[in-house]
Write a protein that holds these residues in place. Structure first.
Motif, PDB file in Angstrom:
ATOM      1  N   ASP A 274      -7.492   4.386   6.768  1.00 18.88           N
ATOM      2  CA  ASP A 274      -7.386   5.457   5.796  1.00 18.88           C
ATOM      3  C   ASP A 274      -6.232   5.238   4.987  1.00 18.88           C
ATOM      4  O   ASP A 274      -5.061   5.098   5.363  1.00 18.88           O
ATOM      5  N   PRO A 275      -6.096   4.759   3.737  1.00 15.27           N
ATOM      6  CA  PRO A 275      -4.745   4.299   3.159  1.00 15.27           C
ATOM      7  C   PRO A 275      -3.752   5.392   2.973  1.00 15.27           C
ATOM      8  O   PRO A 275      -2.550   5.025   3.198  1.00 15.27           O
ATOM      9  N   TRP A 276      -3.972   6.678   2.747  1.00 10.42           N
ATOM     10  CA  TRP A 276      -2.938   7.523   2.912  1.00 10.42           C
ATOM     11  C   TRP A 276      -2.333   7.838   4.119  1.00 10.42           C
ATOM     12  O   TRP A 276      -1.162   7.979   4.248  1.00 10.42           O
ATOM     13  N   ARG A 277      -3.321   7.799   5.048  1.00  9.98           N
ATOM     14  CA  ARG A 277      -2.516   8.181   6.656  1.00  9.98           C
ATOM     15  C   ARG A 277      -1.941   7.018   6.994  1.00  9.98           C
ATOM     16  O   ARG A 277      -0.691   7.011   7.410  1.00  9.98           O
ATOM     17  N   LYS A 278      -2.417   5.782   6.641  1.00  7.37           N
ATOM     18  CA  LYS A 278      -1.636   4.546   7.426  1.00  7.37           C
ATOM     19  C   LYS A 278      -0.251   4.278   6.411  1.00  7.37           C
ATOM     20  O   LYS A 278       0.708   4.241   6.852  1.00  7.37           O
ATOM     21  N   SER A 279      -0.025   4.614   5.281  1.00  8.76           N
ATOM     22  CA  SER A 279       1.155   4.571   4.565  1.00  8.76           C
ATOM     23  C   SER A 279       2.053   5.673   4.962  1.00  8.76           C
ATOM     24  O   SER A 279       3.064   5.166   5.204  1.00  8.76           O
ATOM     25  N   ALA A 280       1.680   6.633   5.247  1.00  7.93           N
ATOM     26  CA  ALA A 280       2.460   7.756   5.817  1.00  7.93           C
ATOM     27  C   ALA A 280       3.096   7.393   7.146  1.00  7.93           C
ATOM     28  O   ALA A 280       4.290   7.414   7.431  1.00  7.93           O
ATOM     29  N   LEU A 281       2.193   6.641   8.012  1.00  9.67           N
ATOM     30  CA  LEU A 281       2.568   6.268   9.474  1.00  9.67           C
ATOM     31  C   LEU A 281       3.531   5.131   9.175  1.00  9.67           C
ATOM     32  O   LEU A 281       4.426   5.145   9.974  1.00  9.67           O
TER      33      LEU A 281
ATOM     34  N   GLN B 108       0.736  -1.063  -0.071  1.00  4.66           N
ATOM     35  CA  GLN B 108      -0.080  -0.073  -0.141  1.00  4.66           C
ATOM     36  C   GLN B 108       0.739   1.438  -0.040  1.00  4.66           C
ATOM     37  O   GLN B 108       0.497   2.044  -0.876  1.00  4.66           O
ATOM     38  N   VAL B 109       2.064   1.488   0.729  1.00  5.62           N
ATOM     39  CA  VAL B 109       2.813   2.421   0.563  1.00  5.62           C
ATOM     40  C   VAL B 109       3.583   2.527  -0.681  1.00  5.62           C
ATOM     41  O   VAL B 109       3.536   3.611  -1.172  1.00  5.62           O
ATOM     42  N   TYR B 110       4.024   1.411  -1.434  1.00  7.63           N
ATOM     43  CA  TYR B 110       4.393   1.675  -2.703  1.00  7.63           C
ATOM     44  C   TYR B 110       3.494   2.100  -3.589  1.00  7.63           C
ATOM     45  O   TYR B 110       3.634   2.819  -4.642  1.00  7.63           O
ATOM     46  N   GLU B 111       2.406   1.678  -3.453  1.00  2.87           N
ATOM     47  CA  GLU B 111       1.257   2.131  -4.543  1.00  2.87           C
ATOM     48  C   GLU B 111       0.805   3.536  -4.329  1.00  2.87           C
ATOM     49  O   GLU B 111       0.697   4.357  -5.135  1.00  2.87           O
ATOM     50  N   THR B 112       0.741   3.881  -2.984  1.00  5.69           N
ATOM     51  CA  THR B 112       0.447   5.224  -2.731  1.00  5.69           C
ATOM     52  C   THR B 112       1.496   6.283  -3.267  1.00  5.69           C
ATOM     53  O   THR B 112       1.274   7.297  -3.822  1.00  5.69           O
ATOM     54  N   LEU B 113       2.861   5.723  -2.921  1.00  7.26           N
ATOM     55  CA  LEU B 113       3.714   6.611  -3.492  1.00  7.26           C
ATOM     56  C   LEU B 113       3.999   6.837  -5.123  1.00  7.26           C
ATOM     57  O   LEU B 113       4.396   7.528  -5.800  1.00  7.26           O
ATOM     58  N   LYS B 114       3.743   5.784  -5.872  1.00  8.76           N
ATOM     59  CA  LYS B 114       3.380   5.826  -7.106  1.00  8.76           C
ATOM     60  C   LYS B 114       2.429   6.374  -7.550  1.00  8.76           C
ATOM     61  O   LYS B 114       2.758   7.437  -8.709  1.00  8.76           O
ATOM     62  N   GLN B 115       1.384   6.372  -7.185  1.00  7.42           N
ATOM     63  CA  GLN B 115       0.309   7.293  -7.532  1.00  7.42           C
ATOM     64  C   GLN B 115       0.325   8.782  -7.064  1.00  7.42           C
ATOM     65  O   GLN B 115      -0.025   9.687  -8.053  1.00  7.42           O
ATOM     66  N   HIS B 116       0.960   9.005  -6.006  1.00  6.66           N
ATOM     67  CA  HIS B 116       0.895  10.511  -5.601  1.00  6.66           C
ATOM     68  C   HIS B 116       2.289  11.225  -5.542  1.00  6.66           C
ATOM     69  O   HIS B 116       1.945  12.521  -5.365  1.00  6.66           O
ATOM     70  N   GLY B 117       3.264  10.364  -5.614  1.00  8.74           N
ATOM     71  CA  GLY B 117       4.523  11.103  -5.591  1.00  8.74           C
ATOM     72  C   GLY B 117       4.884  12.204  -4.706  1.00  8.74           C
ATOM     73  O   GLY B 117       4.624  12.146  -3.285  1.00  8.74           O
TER      74      GLY B 117
END
Length: 270
Positions: free
Chosen positions: A100-107, A58-67
């Motif tokens: 929340d995928p965004w918050r969880k990935s940042a954490l 999920q972290v990798y996918e979030t980083l890929k999509q939102h940079g």
């Protein structure tokens, strides 16, 4: 390029050895992507990157999509007031509760850099349980994240069992496997970074699949400890041994070396 995540057993230090053994191909498949050191330091046209750890993917996918917007958000967590045990455990509890995928990935990025020794570990209930690391000034890997986000545009990320991922391989693919290692002793087992572990049956299945794919002309390279178990399991492979320093221990003076194998099934290395 270094991975932006700390990772037990990460392959950054031996990536040149791995690259020398990896055959060319149109697509590299990694069923155990971990920190992505091999992905980051190879140059295949396409990648399929998988791991059983859903939080990691999920972290990798979030980083890929939102940079950059995601990177900027992650950086807001790297402030002195969050570098205390009280804040760490509060944010760890939030990580375990949020959906929340965004918050969880940042954490996840925050916990990786503020937690003890960069470990990624879960209890039997699936709760992240790594203690506070007590670093003076945790490093924020901005440039490493930017590089990953750029290269990730050529990658597909999936969270699947390695058997599923490997069975999807086609002619022209190359597979690199960095599974949880066979333990060198009963006390050295480290398979709890994802709930469920990785036992002897999984190791045998991996070796059998690699043998089958190699016979079909799809090269598979596996990293593991050199043990009697892997010597038998990798009998069909072209095996190279190398001495690697262990970095799991937090005490640098007590980090010894261990013999690892790079077992290539099918294909010929460069």
């Amino acid at each position: 390029m270094r991975p932006f995540l700390k990772w037990a057993g990460g392959k950054y230090r031996i990536v040149e050895h791995i690259k020398r053994r990896l055959p060319p191909g149109r697509r590299l498949i990694e069923p155990f992507v971990g920190s992505g050191a091999v992905f980051l330091n190879t140059d295949y046209p396409e990648y399929v990157l998988s791991d059983i750890n859903q939080d990691l993917i999920q972290v990798y996918e979030t980083l890929k999509q939102h940079g950059d917007s995601f990177i900027t958000y992650c950086e807001t967590l790297f402030v002195p007031e969050n570098n205390t045990s009280e804040r760490y455990y509060a944010l760890r509890a939030e990580f375990n509760e949020t959906t929340d995928p965004w918050r969880k990935s940042a954490l996840f990025v925050y916990l990786n850099r503020h937690g003890y020794n960069g470990l990624c570990r879960y209890n039997t209930s699936g709760q992240f349980n790594v203690p506070f690391g007590r670093y003076k000034r945790p490093y924020f890997p901005k440039e490493e994240m930017r590089y990953f986000a750029q290269k990730a545009q050529h990658a597909i990320f999936v969270c699947q069992d390695f058997r599923v991922v490997m069975r999807q391989a086609q002619s022209g693919d190359v597979i690199y496997c960095d599974p949880p290692y066979v333990p060198l002793s009963d006390t050295a087992n480290f398979t709890d970074y994802a709930a469920g572990g990785f036992g002897p049956d999984d190791q045998r299945d991996l070796a059998r699949l690699a043998t089958t794919l190699g016979e079909r002309g799809i090269p598979v390279l596996i990293s593991n400890h050199a043990t009697d178990f892997t010597e038998n399991a990798y009998a069909a492979a072209d095996v190279e041994h190398l001495e690697v320093r262990r970095f799991i221990s937090c005490d640098g003076e007590n980090r010894g070396t261990a013999t690892e194998v790079l077992a290539l099934f099918g294909g010929t290395h460069q």
